[in-house]
Scaffold this active site. Structure first.
Site, mmCIF file in Angstrom:
data_model
loop_
_atom_site.group_PDB
_atom_site.id
_atom_site.type_symbol
_atom_site.label_atom_id
_atom_site.label_comp_id
_atom_site.label_asym_id
_atom_site.label_seq_id
_atom_site.Cartn_x
_atom_site.Cartn_y
_atom_site.Cartn_z
ATOM 1 N N HIS A 175 -3.661 -1.864 -4.551
ATOM 2 C CA HIS A 175 -5.247 -2.202 -4.448
ATOM 3 C C HIS A 175 -5.816 -2.144 -5.420
ATOM 4 C CE1 HIS A 175 -4.000 -1.914 0.130
ATOM 5 N NE2 HIS A 175 -3.992 -0.730 -0.193
ATOM 6 N N SER A 198 0.615 -1.319 0.103
ATOM 7 C CA SER A 198 0.025 0.060 -0.148
ATOM 8 C C SER A 198 0.849 1.190 0.045
ATOM 9 C CB SER A 198 -1.217 0.129 1.249
ATOM 10 O OG SER A 198 -1.964 0.973 0.943
#
Length: 241
Positions: free
Chosen positions: A166, A131
């Protein structure tokens, strides 16, 4: 007699211990370190050094992994400049956690950690993260650091181009990132599904893997007509996935 500099390695992770993925990607990562039993440092800056996040790292990389696990907190920093430099340059793997990419970069620069990470990278330390911990290494990234999804034309620049994490799991990620690349708000780059990972050597993609069936890594570039091309990268399936 001069010697060639060590190869520089960087990995973008789409999952790992933080997501409860106790297996394939983290095992694969440790297998890419420069020594069999690496020193692995977790940097939880993006989460504000969240205690629970640190505990999950220690549980995953302490007694259950063949490595020497350590944590580098900055919100309650204990090391002076000389000790911080010695500590960072001694690591074989730097694993950066998720959270707020923009805040992470700001805090690192205040403490001079950005410069130390570049120095460690040039010496052969494997840089990686998930992330925000994937975003930070590139020239720019796709982020929710400011609330809504947007582009952040900022990063350490160890990896040319941009990164979007993501890619397959968060609503709006794919379209928003492709729009940013199409308009030039972000340079061409790499999109990573949750469950996939990519390894770069001296800035070039050298391996892509998946620990989750169907998870992929993509190369996203402008198509010259106001849109983008999205090219899936062949991914090897990890044992135990």
């Amino acid at each position: 007699m001069s010697t060639a500099p060590p190869a520089r390695h960087l990995a973008l992770l789409g999952a790992g211990f933080a997501a409860g993925d106790d297996g394939p990607l983290d095992r694969w990562l440790l297998g890419r370190a420069r020594v069999p039993r690496p020193r692995v440092c977790f940097v939880p800056t993006a989460s504000g050094d969240a205690e629970g996040y640190v505990e999950r790292f220690r549980a995953a990389f302490g007694a259950r992994r063949d490595c020497e696990a350590a944590v580098l907190p900055l919100f309650r920093r204990e090391l002076d400049d000389a000790a911080l430099r010695e500590f960072v340059l001694a690591q074989d793997v730097v694993y950066v956690g998720g959270g707020n990419t923009a805040n992470l970069l700001a805090v690192w620069r205040v403490h001079g950690l950005d410069r130390l990470l570049r120095a460690a990278y040039d010496r052969g330390t494997l840089m990686c993260g998930v992330s925000a911990g994937a975003n930070c290494w590139a020239q720019g990234s796709h982020t929710d650091s400011f609330g809504p999804l947007t582009f952040l034309p900022d990063g350490l620049g160890l990896l040319p181009g941009s990164v979007c994490p993501h890619y397959d799991t968060e609503a709006g990620r794919r379209d928003s990132y492709r729009s940013a690349v199409a308009t030039g708000a972000l340079p061409p780059g790499w999109a990573v599904d949750d469950g996939a990972a990519a390894l770069f050597t001296d800035g070039r993609l050298t391996e892509a893997v998946t620990g989750t069936p169907g998870a992929r890594v993509y190369r996203v570039e402008p198509d010259g007509a106001g849109g983008t091309t999205e090219r899936p990268v062949p991914c090897g399936a990890l044992r135990g996935a």
